[in-house]
Scaffold this active site. Structure first.
Site, PDB file in Angstrom:
ATOM      1  N   LYS A  28       0.691  -1.196   0.165  1.00 19.65           N
ATOM      2  CA  LYS A  28      -0.055  -0.016   0.040  1.00 19.65           C
ATOM      3  C   LYS A  28       0.747   1.284  -0.170  1.00 19.65           C
ATOM      4  CE  LYS A  28      -3.907  -2.180   2.291  1.00 19.65           C
ATOM      5  NZ  LYS A  28      -4.734  -2.319   3.461  1.00 19.65           N
ATOM      6  N   TYR A  68     -12.216  -1.874  -2.977  1.00 16.81           N
ATOM      7  CA  TYR A  68     -12.731  -1.861  -1.890  1.00 16.81           C
ATOM      8  C   TYR A  68     -14.279  -1.908  -1.545  1.00 16.81           C
ATOM      9  CZ  TYR A  68      -8.131  -2.413   0.395  1.00 16.81           C
ATOM     10  OH  TYR A  68      -6.812  -3.020   0.931  1.00 16.81           O
ATOM     11  N   ASN A 131      -1.901   0.562   6.478  1.00 17.54           N
ATOM     12  CA  ASN A 131      -1.429  -0.775   7.232  1.00 17.54           C
ATOM     13  C   ASN A 131      -0.355  -1.445   6.200  1.00 17.54           C
ATOM     14  OD1 ASN A 131      -3.359  -1.729   5.824  1.00 17.54           O
ATOM     15  ND2 ASN A 131      -4.621  -2.563   7.366  1.00 17.54           N
ATOM     16  N   HIS A 134      -2.177  -5.318   1.829  1.00 13.71           N
ATOM     17  CA  HIS A 134      -3.330  -6.025   1.353  1.00 13.71           C
ATOM     18  C   HIS A 134      -3.021  -7.611   1.362  1.00 13.71           C
ATOM     19  CE1 HIS A 134      -7.075  -7.435  -0.068  1.00 13.71           C
ATOM     20  NE2 HIS A 134      -6.390  -7.969  -1.105  1.00 13.71           N
ATOM     21  N   GLU A 145      -9.326 -10.367  -7.550  1.00 11.73           N
ATOM     22  CA  GLU A 145      -8.364  -9.137  -7.265  1.00 11.73           C
ATOM     23  C   GLU A 145      -7.211  -9.359  -8.187  1.00 11.73           C
ATOM     24  OE1 GLU A 145      -9.919  -8.748  -2.738  1.00 11.73           O
ATOM     25  OE2 GLU A 145      -7.925  -9.405  -2.813  1.00 11.73           O
TER      26      GLU A 145
HETATM   27  P1  ATP Z   1      -7.098  -5.843   3.388  1.00  7.39           P
HETATM   28  O1  ATP Z   1      -8.296  -6.042   2.799  1.00  7.39           O
HETATM   29  O2  ATP Z   1      -6.670  -4.467   2.850  1.00  7.39           O
HETATM   30  O3  ATP Z   1      -6.122  -6.935   3.384  1.00  7.39           O
HETATM   31  P2  ATP Z   1      -7.978  -6.572   5.812  1.00  7.39           P
HETATM   32  O4  ATP Z   1      -8.848  -7.782   5.262  1.00  7.39           O
HETATM   33  O5  ATP Z   1      -7.233  -6.797   6.952  1.00  7.39           O
HETATM   34  O6  ATP Z   1      -7.190  -5.684   5.049  1.00  7.39           O
HETATM   35  P3  ATP Z   1     -10.388  -5.147   5.736  1.00  7.39           P
HETATM   36  O7  ATP Z   1     -11.728  -5.321   6.951  1.00  7.39           O
HETATM   37  O8  ATP Z   1     -10.708  -5.766   4.585  1.00  7.39           O
HETATM   38  O9  ATP Z   1      -9.284  -5.694   6.667  1.00  7.39           O
HETATM   39  O10 ATP Z   1     -10.343  -3.529   5.632  1.00  7.39           O
HETATM   40  C1  ATP Z   1      -9.718  -3.167   4.282  1.00  7.39           C
HETATM   41  C2  ATP Z   1      -8.872  -1.975   4.730  1.00  7.39           C
HETATM   42  O11 ATP Z   1      -9.707  -0.954   5.234  1.00  7.39           O
HETATM   43  C3  ATP Z   1      -7.794  -2.090   5.698  1.00  7.39           C
HETATM   44  O12 ATP Z   1      -6.850  -2.935   5.357  1.00  7.39           O
HETATM   45  C4  ATP Z   1      -7.334  -0.884   6.173  1.00  7.39           C
HETATM   46  O13 ATP Z   1      -6.711  -0.292   5.303  1.00  7.39           O
HETATM   47  C5  ATP Z   1      -9.022  -0.321   5.999  1.00  7.39           C
HETATM   48  N1  ATP Z   1      -9.756  -0.223   7.384  1.00  7.39           N
HETATM   49  C6  ATP Z   1     -10.077  -1.194   7.909  1.00  7.39           C
HETATM   50  N2  ATP Z   1     -10.793  -0.957   9.083  1.00  7.39           N
HETATM   51  C7  ATP Z   1     -10.462   0.368   9.164  1.00  7.39           C
HETATM   52  C8  ATP Z   1     -10.947   1.369  10.256  1.00  7.39           C
HETATM   53  N3  ATP Z   1     -11.491   0.936  11.188  1.00  7.39           N
HETATM   54  N4  ATP Z   1     -10.385   2.549  10.072  1.00  7.39           N
HETATM   55  C9  ATP Z   1      -9.645   2.861   8.914  1.00  7.39           C
HETATM   56  N5  ATP Z   1      -9.453   2.096   8.074  1.00  7.39           N
HETATM   57  C10 ATP Z   1      -9.796   0.777   8.291  1.00  7.39           C
HETATM   58 MG    MG Z   2      -9.964  -7.398   3.643  1.00  9.05          MG
END
Ligand code: ATP
Ligand code: MG
Length: 156
Positions: A28, A68, A131, A134, A145
């Site tokens: 990211k 997303y 974070n 992904h 994806e």
């Molecule tokens: P990813 O899909 O990016 O691998 P993930 O599966 O761990 O991450 P998801 O719940 O799918 O988490 O959320 C997608 C992304 O949205 C997160 O990786 C983060 O960048 C963002 N995100 C998730 N929760 C929050 C939150 N509470 N506040 C801000 N950003 C968030």
């Molecule tokens: Mg996710």
């Protein structure tokens, strides 16, 4: 060199062993801009993942929103679109046995404060939003994806 060292390319559907499968990842913007992509790719390869496809690109806010879309009703959706389109990203298709689950383990929890020691997010994520990386959450999403970034290219 012996005869066995020469081999013709296999047809695409026979290129890979039946026991391996694929996941999709992207490094990211926060990790790319911080100069951590090399260290992250090293961790991925050392964990046994083979890079099938890789490039550096940047999403528009619309494309980030599409990627997303599952989170479109969440309060963080607009910030997430803005953040994910704020700089370069490095999408990759990876291959390994049990790729999806093993990769989610390697990256750690969404919130770096809760990520296990030694995971990519524990080491490199800045916040729950920024974070670092992904990882697809199912074989089906890995396929969708991967196609989102690599459909129609040689590597894929
Ligand atoms: P990813 O899909 O990016 O691998 P993930 O599966 O761990 O991450 P998801 O719940 O799918 O988490 O959320 C997608 C992304 O949205 C997160 O990786 C983060 O960048 C963002 N995100 C998730 N929760 C929050 C939150 N509470 N506040 C801000 N950003 C968030
Ligand atoms: Mg996710």
């Amino acid at each position: 060199m012996s005869d066995s060292e020469y081999s013709l390319p296999l047809p695409p559907n026979q290129k890979h062993s039946m026991t391996t499968n694929r996941t999709f990842t992207m490094i990211k913007p926060d990790a790319v801009v911080a100069g951590n992509s090399g260290a992250i790719i090293k961790m991925i390869e050392e964990a046994g993942f083979r890079i099938v496809a890789i490039k550096k690109t940047q999403l528009t806010t619309d494309r980030a929103g599409q990627f997303y879309a599952v989170h479109s009703e969440r309060p963080f959706y607009n910030d997430l679109r803005t953040y994910m389109s704020s700089g370069s990203i490095i999408p990759m298709i990876l291959e390994k046995d049990n790729a999806v689950a093993d990769f989610r383990k390697l990256i750690g929890a969404t919130n770096p404060a809760q990520a296990e020691e030694g995971t990519i997010r524990k080491l490199y994520a800045k916040s729950i939003e920024a974070n670092a990386i992904h990882g697809s959450d199912s074989d089906e999403n890995a396929q969708i994806e991967g196609s989102f970034f690599f459909a129609g290219t040689d590597e894929f």
